[in-house]
Write a protein that holds these residues in place. Structure first.
Motif, PDB file in Angstrom:
ATOM      1  N   LEU A   1      52.233  39.003  43.926  1.00 29.29           N
ATOM      2  CA  LEU A   1      50.930  39.305  44.536  1.00 29.29           C
ATOM      3  C   LEU A   1      50.979  39.118  46.048  1.00 29.29           C
ATOM      4  CD1 LEU A   1      48.294  37.663  42.141  1.00 29.29           C
ATOM      5  CD2 LEU A   1      49.092  40.028  42.205  1.00 29.29           C
TER       6      LEU A   1
ATOM      7  N   LEU B   1      42.738  39.112  47.342  1.00 29.34           N
ATOM      8  CA  LEU B   1      43.264  39.523  46.040  1.00 29.34           C
ATOM      9  C   LEU B   1      42.124  39.662  45.030  1.00 29.34           C
ATOM     10  CD1 LEU B   1      46.360  37.164  46.015  1.00 29.34           C
ATOM     11  CD2 LEU B   1      46.437  39.665  46.133  1.00 29.34           C
TER      12      LEU B   1
ATOM     13  N   GLU C   1      43.840  40.228  39.293  1.00 28.47           N
ATOM     14  CA  GLU C   1      45.230  39.938  39.668  1.00 28.47           C
ATOM     15  C   GLU C   1      45.507  38.433  39.629  1.00 28.47           C
ATOM     16  OE1 GLU C   1      46.498  43.356  42.893  1.00 28.47           O
ATOM     17  OE2 GLU C   1      45.030  41.839  43.523  1.00 28.47           O
TER      18      GLU C   1
END
Length: 572
Positions: free
Chosen positions: A319, A340, A344
């Motif tokens: 990520l 983010l 995720e």
């Protein structure tokens, strides 16, 4: 894990000698899980220091003991008692012996020290040498061959022998190898005798005779940096002068040692304080505590940090790569982690949690529920860490779990001579058995580098319960935060600096509360905030996870720590 540091099988020290100017001395350094040259937080920190030094291309060499028998492999018997075993490793598999050796005098005997070379290599291919000191040399007497065998093994006599090898012997080994060091960084007081060796050298260079009054400490202070870690009195090594006279012989006059190390006993911390020009604690609160313990000294604060690529789970590393490709080298960019998506973040955490639950099942046969929150606690098992605080009221825990179920994972080793710590492990197993059927819990044996990398990213809440102000810094919570795990901690050590209530985690009690209030405060947080939030407001929980990464994970790093040491301590 996204461990960016590898080992290099270099066979010579030559490429490192010309440019290296800083030597970092530590009794223990955690280099990789298979190399058992560490016992806990001090060694893990030293390893992260080396990794970030490689990343930043600092001109450094690291010095530690070979510790062929390791520190401690922990077994838990059928009654929940710790059983101690050696934890050997083979230097030949990971390091190469170097051709030069050096010797020290111990009780009038010449003790030879063989250096082994281990090389850390970072992603940009910069390398950092680590020198492992080994007295298991054919020319030494049998009793001396075992000096460096067991980390923190033996009695006071053996401990002082180890510190002679590290401080005096380590500096001589560097000279024998051809290093010309201008700055020595002492990680805790174990290497403090290095300062005495430098005192002797500067006196000889000045041409003065042997009078103690003619020692000039200023050149030594110009060279030495000292980081003190423990605010616990028992953690500062002290030796009777009769013992130092017996082991050191005429290496240094006792009257000189008393000038710098204390009149009653040879206090290694006081010796390092008096002969280091830059002294720091490992958190702001710890620097304040140390200043009260040792008034009259200027104690700066450089808060510890963790090596981000080493302690980031692969799912989170993937990520981070998407939002900040250079995150491993410049972890402050992780401030962007709040961008983010919730999906995720939760998917990455679920992956890390699943891997932890598999480890738990493989090691213990216990199956935990991935959908229930897990409270994690992993520390050195000793009194001031209060590993039993969570179990202060078992009935209250049962009542909590009826409405909002949760699980517990614990781990940690007690020092072989810490009877109280061993008793705590036994009692924890008893508590877990009493909670069976209400609260699922497990104690994972043999907490080490490898197990820590699963624990810190797979639990949901990281618990820390030391008695203030006895926590120096604490880095496991930093590693947890980096992976979106939320901290629940007493306000001590590093957490005083990172805590934002309900944002980066939660505090146990108010700053300055009496320790006897902490059990109630812990339960209040679990009952009223933490467990309800996890069960009923997952978006808010995930928002806190992102805040933890962006506000804590981006700041409490060994990259930031080493940049501060380089600019403030090494370039004085």
């Amino acid at each position: 894990m996204a461990n960016s540091i590898g080992e290099s099988h270099a066979t010579t020290i030559d490429p490192f000698i010309a440019d290296t100017r800083i030597a970092y001395f530590s009794m223990e350094i955690a280099l990789r899980p298979e190399i058992h040259t560490y016992s806990g937080g001090l060694g893990i920190l030293a390893g992260d220091t080396a990794r970030s030094s490689a990343d930043l291309e600092l001109p450094m060499v690291f010095v530690t003991l070979a510790s062929r028998e390791g520190y401690l492999r922990q077994e838990i018997d059928g009654k929940g008692r710790q059983v101690d075993h050696p934890d050997p490793w083979n230097p030949e598999k990971h390091a190469v012996p170097l051709p030069a050796m050096a010797a020290v005098q111990i009780e009038g005997r010449r003790v030879w020290i063989r250096p082994w070379l281990y090389v850390l290599t970072c992603p940009t291919e910069h390398r950092i040498p680590v020198i492992l000191l080994d007295t298991d040399v054919a020319g030494n007497e049998a009793r001396d061959r075992s000096i460096t065998a067991r980390l923190y093994g033996g009695d006071q006599v053996h401990r002082l022998m180890q510190e002679i090898v590290l401080g005096i012997g380590g500096e001589r080994v560097l000279q024998a190898l051809g290093f010309r060091i201008s700055t020595f960084h002492l990680n805790e007081g174990h290497a403090a005798l290095l300062t005495v060796s430098l005192l002797r050298q500067h006196r000889r260079a000045s041409g003065y005779p042997g009078s103690a009054k003619l020692y000039d400490p200023d050149p030594v202070r110009d060279q030495c940096v000292f980081t003190t870690h423990t605010p616990v009195e028992a953690g500062h090594d002290q030796f009777e002068y009769a013992l130092s006279e017996r082991l050191l012989g005429d290496f240094i006059e006792t009257e000189t040692l008393k000038l710098f190390a204390g009149t009653e006993r040879l206090n290694m911390t006081r010796l390092a304080l008096n002969l280091s020009g830059y002294v720091n604690g490992v958190a702001r609160r710890h620097a304040e505590t140390t200043s009260r313990m040792f008034p009259g000294y200027r104690i700066r604060a450089v808060t510890n940090g963790v090596h981000v690529p080493t302690w980031t789970h692969l799912a989170f590393a993937e990520l981070f790569q998407g939002i900040a490709p250079n995150w491993g080298h410049e972890p402050e960019i992780l401030a962007r982690a709040d961008q983010l998506s919730d999906a995720e973040i939760w998917a990455a955490h679920t992956r890390a949690k699943g891997e932890l639950l598999q480890v738990v099942n493989d090691r213990t046969g216990v199956s935990l529920d991935r959908d229930l929150p897990i409270i994690g606690f992993a520390r050195r098992m000793t009194g001031y860490k209060r590993p039993e605080l969570l179990f202060s009221d078992l009935d209250r825990l049962r009542t909590m779990a009826e409405d909002k179920p949760f699980q517990i994972i614990l781990a940690g080793k007690a020092h072989p001579q810490d009877g109280g710590g061993k008793t705590a492990i036994e009692q924890i197993h008893r508590h877990l058995a009493q909670l069976a059927g209400s609260v699922a819990g497990v104690f994972l044996p043999n907490y080490d580098f490898a197990l820590a990398r699963h624990l810190i990213c797979g639990v949901d809440v990281w618990l820390n319960t030391p008695v203030p102000p006895l926590e120096a810094s604490g880095t496991s919570g930093m590693k947890a935060a980096l992976n979106g795990v939320l901290n629940l901690s007493v306000l001590d050590g590093w957490w005083v600096e990172a805590w934002i209530e309900g944002v980066t985690g939660w505090a146990i009690g108010a700053d300055g509360d009496q320790p006897d209030r902490h059990a109630d405060a812990l339960y209040e947080q679990l009952e009223n905030k933490i467990l309800p939030l996890y069960a009923r407001n997952r978006p808010q929980w995930i928002w806190m996870m992102k805040e933890s990464i962006s506000k804590v994970g981006s700041q409490f790093t060994s990259q930031r720590m080493m940049r501060r040491y380089a600019s403030e301590a090494y370039l004085r």
